[in-house]
Scaffold this motif. Structure first.
Motif, PDB file in Angstrom:
ATOM      1  N   ILE A  75      31.377  -0.008  10.789  1.00 38.39           N
ATOM      2  CA  ILE A  75      31.910  -1.266  10.265  1.00 38.39           C
ATOM      3  C   ILE A  75      32.249  -1.162   8.778  1.00 38.39           C
ATOM      4  O   ILE A  75      33.306  -1.623   8.348  1.00 38.39           O
ATOM      5  CB  ILE A  75      30.917  -2.424  10.519  1.00 38.39           C
ATOM      6  CG1 ILE A  75      30.840  -2.722  12.021  1.00 38.39           C
ATOM      7  CG2 ILE A  75      31.307  -3.678   9.738  1.00 38.39           C
ATOM      8  CD1 ILE A  75      29.626  -3.550  12.423  1.00 38.39           C
ATOM      9  N   ILE A  76      31.346  -0.562   8.000  1.00 37.58           N
ATOM     10  CA  ILE A  76      31.584  -0.523   6.561  1.00 37.58           C
ATOM     11  C   ILE A  76      32.176   0.812   6.091  1.00 37.58           C
ATOM     12  O   ILE A  76      32.360   1.017   4.890  1.00 37.58           O
ATOM     13  CB  ILE A  76      30.324  -0.896   5.747  1.00 37.58           C
ATOM     14  CG1 ILE A  76      29.167   0.072   5.986  1.00 37.58           C
ATOM     15  CG2 ILE A  76      29.912  -2.324   6.039  1.00 37.58           C
ATOM     16  CD1 ILE A  76      27.948  -0.199   5.111  1.00 37.58           C
ATOM     17  N   VAL A 118      31.243  -7.651  18.214  1.00 30.75           N
ATOM     18  CA  VAL A 118      30.758  -6.365  17.711  1.00 30.75           C
ATOM     19  C   VAL A 118      31.826  -5.279  17.854  1.00 30.75           C
ATOM     20  O   VAL A 118      31.917  -4.384  17.003  1.00 30.75           O
ATOM     21  CB  VAL A 118      29.435  -5.941  18.385  1.00 30.75           C
ATOM     22  CG1 VAL A 118      29.639  -5.555  19.837  1.00 30.75           C
ATOM     23  CG2 VAL A 118      28.761  -4.827  17.595  1.00 30.75           C
ATOM     24  N   GLU A 119      32.643  -5.361  18.865  1.00 24.87           N
ATOM     25  CA  GLU A 119      33.744  -4.396  19.025  1.00 24.87           C
ATOM     26  C   GLU A 119      34.874  -4.715  18.056  1.00 24.87           C
ATOM     27  O   GLU A 119      35.504  -3.808  17.513  1.00 24.87           O
ATOM     28  CB  GLU A 119      34.274  -4.421  20.459  1.00 24.87           C
ATOM     29  CG  GLU A 119      33.311  -3.867  21.474  1.00 24.87           C
ATOM     30  CD  GLU A 119      33.837  -3.960  22.900  1.00 24.87           C
ATOM     31  OE1 GLU A 119      35.074  -3.968  23.099  1.00 24.87           O
ATOM     32  OE2 GLU A 119      32.993  -4.038  23.821  1.00 24.87           O
ATOM     33  N   ARG A 120      35.120  -5.967  17.840  1.00 24.47           N
ATOM     34  CA  ARG A 120      36.227  -6.394  16.973  1.00 24.47           C
ATOM     35  C   ARG A 120      35.980  -6.025  15.514  1.00 24.47           C
ATOM     36  O   ARG A 120      36.899  -5.654  14.802  1.00 24.47           O
ATOM     37  CB  ARG A 120      36.411  -7.907  17.127  1.00 24.47           C
ATOM     38  CG  ARG A 120      37.636  -8.465  16.494  1.00 24.47           C
ATOM     39  CD  ARG A 120      38.885  -8.081  17.296  1.00 24.47           C
ATOM     40  NE  ARG A 120      40.074  -8.499  16.627  1.00 24.47           N
ATOM     41  CZ  ARG A 120      40.761  -9.591  16.921  1.00 24.47           C
ATOM     42  NH1 ARG A 120      40.369 -10.376  17.904  1.00 24.47           N
ATOM     43  NH2 ARG A 120      41.836  -9.893  16.240  1.00 24.47           N
ATOM     44  N   ILE A 121      34.726  -6.098  15.070  1.00 23.82           N
ATOM     45  CA  ILE A 121      34.447  -5.864  13.653  1.00 23.82           C
ATOM     46  C   ILE A 121      34.394  -4.388  13.281  1.00 23.82           C
ATOM     47  O   ILE A 121      34.182  -4.050  12.118  1.00 23.82           O
ATOM     48  CB  ILE A 121      33.162  -6.584  13.182  1.00 23.82           C
ATOM     49  CG1 ILE A 121      31.920  -6.056  13.897  1.00 23.82           C
ATOM     50  CG2 ILE A 121      33.313  -8.092  13.336  1.00 23.82           C
ATOM     51  CD1 ILE A 121      30.611  -6.640  13.369  1.00 23.82           C
ATOM     52  N   SER A 122      34.635  -3.506  14.236  1.00 26.45           N
ATOM     53  CA  SER A 122      34.642  -2.075  13.914  1.00 26.45           C
ATOM     54  C   SER A 122      35.911  -1.671  13.166  1.00 26.45           C
ATOM     55  O   SER A 122      35.991  -0.567  12.636  1.00 26.45           O
ATOM     56  CB  SER A 122      34.468  -1.239  15.179  1.00 26.45           C
ATOM     57  OG  SER A 122      35.574  -1.408  16.032  1.00 26.45           O
ATOM     58  N   LYS A 123      36.891  -2.557  13.117  1.00 24.41           N
ATOM     59  CA  LYS A 123      38.126  -2.320  12.361  1.00 24.41           C
ATOM     60  C   LYS A 123      38.235  -3.392  11.268  1.00 24.41           C
ATOM     61  O   LYS A 123      37.766  -4.511  11.432  1.00 24.41           O
ATOM     62  CB  LYS A 123      39.329  -2.396  13.285  1.00 24.41           C
ATOM     63  CG  LYS A 123      39.296  -1.340  14.386  1.00 24.41           C
ATOM     64  CD  LYS A 123      40.652  -1.106  14.948  1.00 24.41           C
ATOM     65  CE  LYS A 123      40.743  -0.063  16.008  1.00 24.41           C
ATOM     66  NZ  LYS A 123      39.721   0.906  16.173  1.00 24.41           N
ATOM     67  N   ILE A 124      38.868  -3.022  10.169  1.00 21.14           N
ATOM     68  CA  ILE A 124      38.965  -3.944   9.031  1.00 21.14           C
ATOM     69  C   ILE A 124      39.634  -5.252   9.429  1.00 21.14           C
ATOM     70  O   ILE A 124      39.138  -6.334   9.105  1.00 21.14           O
ATOM     71  CB  ILE A 124      39.721  -3.289   7.856  1.00 21.14           C
ATOM     72  CG1 ILE A 124      38.922  -2.105   7.325  1.00 21.14           C
ATOM     73  CG2 ILE A 124      39.980  -4.294   6.743  1.00 21.14           C
ATOM     74  CD1 ILE A 124      39.666  -1.246   6.324  1.00 21.14           C
ATOM     75  N   LEU A 184      37.246  -7.364  11.326  1.00 20.45           N
ATOM     76  CA  LEU A 184      36.197  -7.911  10.464  1.00 20.45           C
ATOM     77  C   LEU A 184      36.703  -9.172   9.779  1.00 20.45           C
ATOM     78  O   LEU A 184      36.021 -10.203   9.747  1.00 20.45           O
ATOM     79  CB  LEU A 184      35.804  -6.843   9.429  1.00 20.45           C
ATOM     80  CG  LEU A 184      34.504  -7.007   8.671  1.00 20.45           C
ATOM     81  CD1 LEU A 184      33.305  -7.015   9.601  1.00 20.45           C
ATOM     82  CD2 LEU A 184      34.361  -5.889   7.650  1.00 20.45           C
ATOM     83  N   VAL A 185      37.932  -9.114   9.289  1.00 21.74           N
ATOM     84  CA  VAL A 185      38.550 -10.277   8.650  1.00 21.74           C
ATOM     85  C   VAL A 185      38.762 -11.389   9.678  1.00 21.74           C
ATOM     86  O   VAL A 185      38.466 -12.562   9.412  1.00 21.74           O
ATOM     87  CB  VAL A 185      39.884  -9.890   7.975  1.00 21.74           C
ATOM     88  CG1 VAL A 185      40.630 -11.127   7.490  1.00 21.74           C
ATOM     89  CG2 VAL A 185      39.637  -8.925   6.827  1.00 21.74           C
ATOM     90  N   ASP A 186      39.242 -11.030  10.873  1.00 17.47           N
ATOM     91  CA  ASP A 186      39.479 -12.026  11.928  1.00 17.47           C
ATOM     92  C   ASP A 186      38.200 -12.754  12.320  1.00 17.47           C
ATOM     93  O   ASP A 186      38.190 -13.976  12.474  1.00 17.47           O
ATOM     94  CB  ASP A 186      40.089 -11.376  13.169  1.00 17.47           C
ATOM     95  CG  ASP A 186      41.516 -10.906  12.970  1.00 17.47           C
ATOM     96  OD1 ASP A 186      42.157 -11.314  11.985  1.00 17.47           O
ATOM     97  OD2 ASP A 186      41.988 -10.106  13.814  1.00 17.47           O
ATOM     98  N   VAL A 187      37.114 -12.009  12.495  1.00 19.36           N
ATOM     99  CA  VAL A 187      35.846 -12.631  12.901  1.00 19.36           C
ATOM    100  C   VAL A 187      35.309 -13.523  11.782  1.00 19.36           C
ATOM    101  O   VAL A 187      34.838 -14.632  12.041  1.00 19.36           O
ATOM    102  CB  VAL A 187      34.811 -11.565  13.330  1.00 19.36           C
ATOM    103  CG1 VAL A 187      33.441 -12.186  13.559  1.00 19.36           C
ATOM    104  CG2 VAL A 187      35.285 -10.849  14.602  1.00 19.36           C
TER     105      VAL A 187
END
Length: 126
Positions: A38-39, A103-109, A112-115
Motif C-alpha cells: 500500500i505505501i 483492501v484490494e483497491r488500496i493496493s494502488k495509489i 487509495l485515493v478512491d477509498v
C-alpha cells in the motif's frame, strides 16, 4: 501572538506518522505485506519500522501514501464507532461501490485515493 504553534520537526513528523500508520494497519487487519504494498515499501522496511529502526521520511511519496491510509482508518473508525471488528470486516468484504474489497483497491495509489474519498463522502453526507 505566541510561538507555541510551531510545526514539529520533519524527523518527528515522520516518527509520528510511522507510528500512526502501523497502528492503523494493525487495527484494519492489514498484514505487513499488505501495508508494504500500500505505501510502496519493502516488507523489510516495514519490519524495521515496527522495530523502531526506520521511519517515514516527511514529504516522501511513502509518507503521503501512509497519510492517506491513516485518513482512511480515521474515517472508517468514525463511521463504525471504533468497532475494530466491523472495520476489519469492511476492509475484506466485497464492495459494489468500489468494485472490489477495499483492501484490494488500496493496493494502488488511485484506489487509495478512491477509498479515502468514498469514506469521506460517507462520513459527512451533504
Amino acid at each position: 501572538m505566541h510561538d507555541t504553534a510551531k510545526l514539529a520537526p520533519a524527523r518527528d513528523r515522520g516518527a509520528v506518522l510511522t507510528k500512526a500508520t502501523l497502528n492503523a494497519a494493525d487495527r484494519l487487519g492489514l498484514s505487513q505485506r499488505e501495508l508494504a504494498e500500500i505505501i510502496g515499501l519493502s516488507e523489510a522496511t516495514v519490519s524495521r519500522m515496527k522495530r523502531g529502526a526506520a521511519t517515514l521520511e516527511d514529504g516522501s511519496a511513502h509518507f503521503q501514501l501512509a497519510a492517506l491510509l491513516v485518513r482512511i482508518f480515521r474515517s472508517l473508525d468514525a463511521i463504525v464507532g471504533g468497532d475494530e471488528g466491523v472495520a476489519r470486516a469492511w476492509m475484506k468484504a466485497p464492495n459494489t461501490a468500489l468494485g472490489v474489497p477495499p483492501v484490494e483497491r488500496i493496493s494502488k495509489i488511485s484506489g487509495l485515493v478512491d477509498v479515502a474519498t468514498y469514506l469521506d463522502a460517507r462520513r459527512a453526507p451533504l
